[in-house]
Design a protein around this motif. Structure first.
Motif, mmCIF file in Angstrom:
data_model
loop_
_atom_site.group_PDB
_atom_site.id
_atom_site.type_symbol
_atom_site.label_atom_id
_atom_site.label_comp_id
_atom_site.label_asym_id
_atom_site.label_seq_id
_atom_site.Cartn_x
_atom_site.Cartn_y
_atom_site.Cartn_z
ATOM 1 N N PHE A 144 58.923 29.046 12.958
ATOM 2 C CA PHE A 144 59.097 29.889 11.774
ATOM 3 C C PHE A 144 59.597 29.082 10.584
ATOM 4 O O PHE A 144 59.241 29.365 9.436
ATOM 5 N N ALA A 145 60.412 28.079 10.840
ATOM 6 C CA ALA A 145 60.910 27.246 9.745
ATOM 7 C C ALA A 145 59.794 26.455 9.090
ATOM 8 O O ALA A 145 59.911 26.044 7.926
ATOM 9 N N SER A 146 58.689 26.240 9.821
ATOM 10 C CA SER A 146 57.576 25.461 9.280
ATOM 11 C C SER A 146 56.653 26.302 8.404
ATOM 12 O O SER A 146 55.761 25.747 7.747
ATOM 13 N N LEU A 147 56.839 27.607 8.405
ATOM 14 C CA LEU A 147 55.970 28.493 7.631
ATOM 15 C C LEU A 147 56.432 28.576 6.179
ATOM 16 O O LEU A 147 57.607 28.447 5.884
ATOM 17 N N GLY A 148 55.491 28.809 5.284
ATOM 18 C CA GLY A 148 55.859 29.170 3.924
ATOM 19 C C GLY A 148 55.895 28.053 2.912
ATOM 20 O O GLY A 148 56.070 28.322 1.720
ATOM 21 N N GLY A 149 55.796 26.799 3.341
ATOM 22 C CA GLY A 149 55.827 25.712 2.370
ATOM 23 C C GLY A 149 57.152 25.661 1.628
ATOM 24 O O GLY A 149 58.213 25.493 2.236
ATOM 25 N N ASP A 150 57.107 25.844 0.309
ATOM 26 C CA ASP A 150 58.319 25.790 -0.503
ATOM 27 C C ASP A 150 59.146 27.068 -0.385
ATOM 28 O O ASP A 150 60.286 27.113 -0.873
ATOM 29 N N GLU A 151 58.564 28.098 0.210
ATOM 30 C CA GLU A 151 59.292 29.357 0.368
ATOM 31 C C GLU A 151 59.773 29.502 1.806
ATOM 32 O O GLU A 151 59.348 28.774 2.706
ATOM 33 N N GLU A 152 60.635 30.475 2.024
ATOM 34 C CA GLU A 152 61.290 30.656 3.315
ATOM 35 C C GLU A 152 60.845 31.965 3.947
ATOM 36 O O GLU A 152 60.864 33.021 3.308
ATOM 37 N N PHE A 153 60.440 31.897 5.200
ATOM 38 C CA PHE A 153 60.049 33.084 5.954
ATOM 39 C C PHE A 153 61.301 33.912 6.249
ATOM 40 O O PHE A 153 62.381 33.362 6.490
ATOM 41 N N TYR A 154 61.147 35.234 6.249
ATOM 42 C CA TYR A 154 62.319 36.090 6.392
ATOM 43 C C TYR A 154 63.071 35.852 7.703
ATOM 44 O O TYR A 154 64.310 35.963 7.751
ATOM 45 N N ILE A 155 62.359 35.511 8.782
ATOM 46 C CA ILE A 155 63.024 35.276 10.064
ATOM 47 C C ILE A 155 63.919 34.042 9.987
ATOM 48 O O ILE A 155 65.020 34.027 10.558
ATOM 49 N N THR A 156 63.481 33.023 9.269
ATOM 50 C CA THR A 156 64.327 31.850 9.069
ATOM 51 C C THR A 156 65.553 32.216 8.250
ATOM 52 O O THR A 156 66.680 31.771 8.543
ATOM 53 N N ARG A 157 65.387 33.046 7.244
ATOM 54 C CA ARG A 157 66.514 33.485 6.415
ATOM 55 C C ARG A 157 67.548 34.250 7.238
ATOM 56 O O ARG A 157 68.744 34.206 6.932
ATOM 57 N N PHE A 158 67.113 34.910 8.282
ATOM 58 C CA PHE A 158 68.032 35.714 9.094
ATOM 59 C C PHE A 158 68.852 34.878 10.081
ATOM 60 O O PHE A 158 69.740 35.416 10.742
ATOM 61 N N GLN A 159 68.582 33.588 10.213
ATOM 62 C CA GLN A 159 69.175 32.816 11.305
ATOM 63 C C GLN A 159 70.676 32.584 11.154
ATOM 64 O O GLN A 159 71.415 32.646 12.136
ATOM 65 N N ARG A 160 71.147 32.286 9.965
ATOM 66 C CA ARG A 160 72.559 31.939 9.793
ATOM 67 C C ARG A 160 73.396 33.197 9.602
ATOM 68 O O ARG A 160 73.163 33.970 8.683
ATOM 69 N N GLU A 161 74.370 33.386 10.490
ATOM 70 C CA GLU A 161 75.191 34.595 10.419
ATOM 71 C C GLU A 161 75.892 34.705 9.071
ATOM 72 O O GLU A 161 76.471 33.738 8.571
ATOM 73 N N GLY A 162 75.815 35.871 8.497
ATOM 74 C CA GLY A 162 76.462 36.169 7.234
ATOM 75 C C GLY A 162 75.555 36.066 6.032
ATOM 76 O O GLY A 162 75.810 36.708 5.003
ATOM 77 N N ARG A 163 74.490 35.275 6.118
ATOM 78 C CA ARG A 163 73.638 35.064 4.954
ATOM 79 C C ARG A 163 72.856 36.328 4.591
ATOM 80 O O ARG A 163 72.906 36.796 3.444
ATOM 81 N N ALA A 164 72.108 36.875 5.561
ATOM 82 C CA ALA A 164 71.366 38.104 5.285
ATOM 83 C C ALA A 164 72.310 39.279 5.076
ATOM 84 O O ALA A 164 72.061 40.149 4.228
ATOM 85 N N GLU A 165 73.396 39.322 5.835
ATOM 86 C CA GLU A 165 74.373 40.408 5.670
ATOM 87 C C GLU A 165 74.884 40.476 4.234
ATOM 88 O O GLU A 165 75.084 41.561 3.684
ATOM 89 N N ALA A 166 75.091 39.299 3.617
ATOM 90 C CA ALA A 166 75.613 39.263 2.256
ATOM 91 C C ALA A 166 74.641 39.873 1.253
ATOM 92 O O ALA A 166 75.052 40.420 0.225
ATOM 93 N N GLU A 167 73.332 39.773 1.541
ATOM 94 C CA GLU A 167 72.354 40.412 0.668
ATOM 95 C C GLU A 167 72.249 41.902 0.923
ATOM 96 O O GLU A 167 72.161 42.706 -0.009
#
Length: 326
Positions: A144-167
């Motif tokens: 999943f981290a390899s997807l998206g090129g310069d952008e970030e796939f939502y599943i990768t964004r969800f990996q680090r605890e607290g990051r998605a929660e803050a949004e």
């Protein structure tokens, strides 16, 4: 009997992770319903009475980490083997020896693994939106981290605890309404617009959500139910399922490439945004689901199939269930 079929019964039953909340309706062979992200048992509100009226005991659970079910600490508690153990515990707690299991989104992955790991308990499996994808290849996190090129796939964004929660958590209701709209056929971004599942690394997912109101299937009262649950629980329990993916890859090494042989059904939305990266997996299902009875892509339907097309999904489920050996 007709009155009983109309009534919803809430239960809390013991499970390896604490307790599982479920809502059941009807009598007959047990059908276990597993929701996905970001939902709860309520996503099956249309199927519960339809299955009950057709002569089934339908039980929709709050998956571990959601709603009124227990929320153990740490991502390791949300590994697939733990969620399969919860589902098996629910079947036993309801006094049954076996069940048909049906799942949507993450619930589809859990359902498939129920049939893979506990085939004596789960005699058939229905998959909604997400097809069965056997364990294999590289670690999911790396894929999943390899997807998206310069952008970030939502599943990768969800990996680090607290990051998605803050949004999400400062405006749960607004974020949910936007996420549901982004993946619904009647409100999703138009062709050529940026994909709502990808976002600039320094941006926010909500910046890709479509403007305007919620999708047609989501009434204000429905949104209140979902928002009320997540405002009470927060999102960490739900997001921990994404954070356990690489642990699943390790746990299930012995099942690399293994087919699910139980009788199966697949229902997806033809306009689901995820079809762009799930199409090959759907095409491969006859090989990895040798018991696949039928596969359906619903026109003018997005990701939330059992809520966007409740009548059609309920009919397909009942027809499939009625044809299964009892």
């Amino acid at each position: 009997m007709a009155q009983q079929a109309r009534e919803l019964t809430h239960r809390l039953v013991p499970s390896p992770g604490g307790r599982i909340h479920l809502v059941e309706q009807g009598t007959g062979p047990l059908v276990l319903l597993l929701h996905g992200f970001p939902e709860c048992w309520y996503s099956w509100r249309h199927q519960l009475p339809a299955l009950a009226a057709a002569g089934y005991r339908a039980a929709a659970v709050d998956v571990r980490g959601y709603g009124r079910s227990s929320r153990p600490a740490g991502a390791a508690a949300y590994r697939m083997v733990e969620l399969v153990a919860d589902a098996a515990a629910v079947v036993r707690a309801l006094g049954e020896e076996s069940a048909v299991v049906v799942g949507h989104d993450w619930g589809s992955a859990i359902a498939a693994n129920c049939a893979l790991l506990e085939p004596e308990i789960f005699r058939a499996v229905g998959l909604l939106s997400v097809p069965y994808i056997p364990r294999g290849g590289s670690r999911p996190g790396a894929v999943f981290a390899s997807l998206g090129g310069d952008e970030e796939f939502y599943i990768t964004r969800f990996q680090r605890e607290g990051r998605a929660e803050a949004e999400i958590e400062p405006d749960v209701r607004g974020w949910l309404a936007g996420f549901y709209a982004a993946l619904s056929a009647d409100t999703m971004p138009p062709p050529g617009a940026p994909d709502p599942l990808f976002v600039p690394v320094d941006g926010l997912l909500r910046e890709r959500f479509p403007a305007g109101g919620p999708p047609g299937w989501l009434g204000e009262d429905d949104l209140d139910v979902y928002a009320g649950e997540f405002e009470r629980t927060g999102f960490t329990g739900a997001l921990n399922r994404y954070r356990a993916m690489d642990r699943d890859w390790e746990d299930l090494a012995a099942f690399d490439g293994a087919p699910v042989t139980r009788p199966a059904l697949y229902i997806g939305g033809a306009r689901d945004a995820a079809m762009s990266w799930l199409a090959a997996a759907i095409d491969a299902q006859p090989a990895v689901l040798p018991g696949l009875v039928s596969s359906h892509l619903l026109a003018d339907c997005g990701h939330w199939v059992q809520q966007e097309a409740p009548g059609e999904v309920s009919r397909l489920l009942v027809d499939w269930l009625d044809a299964l050996p009892r």
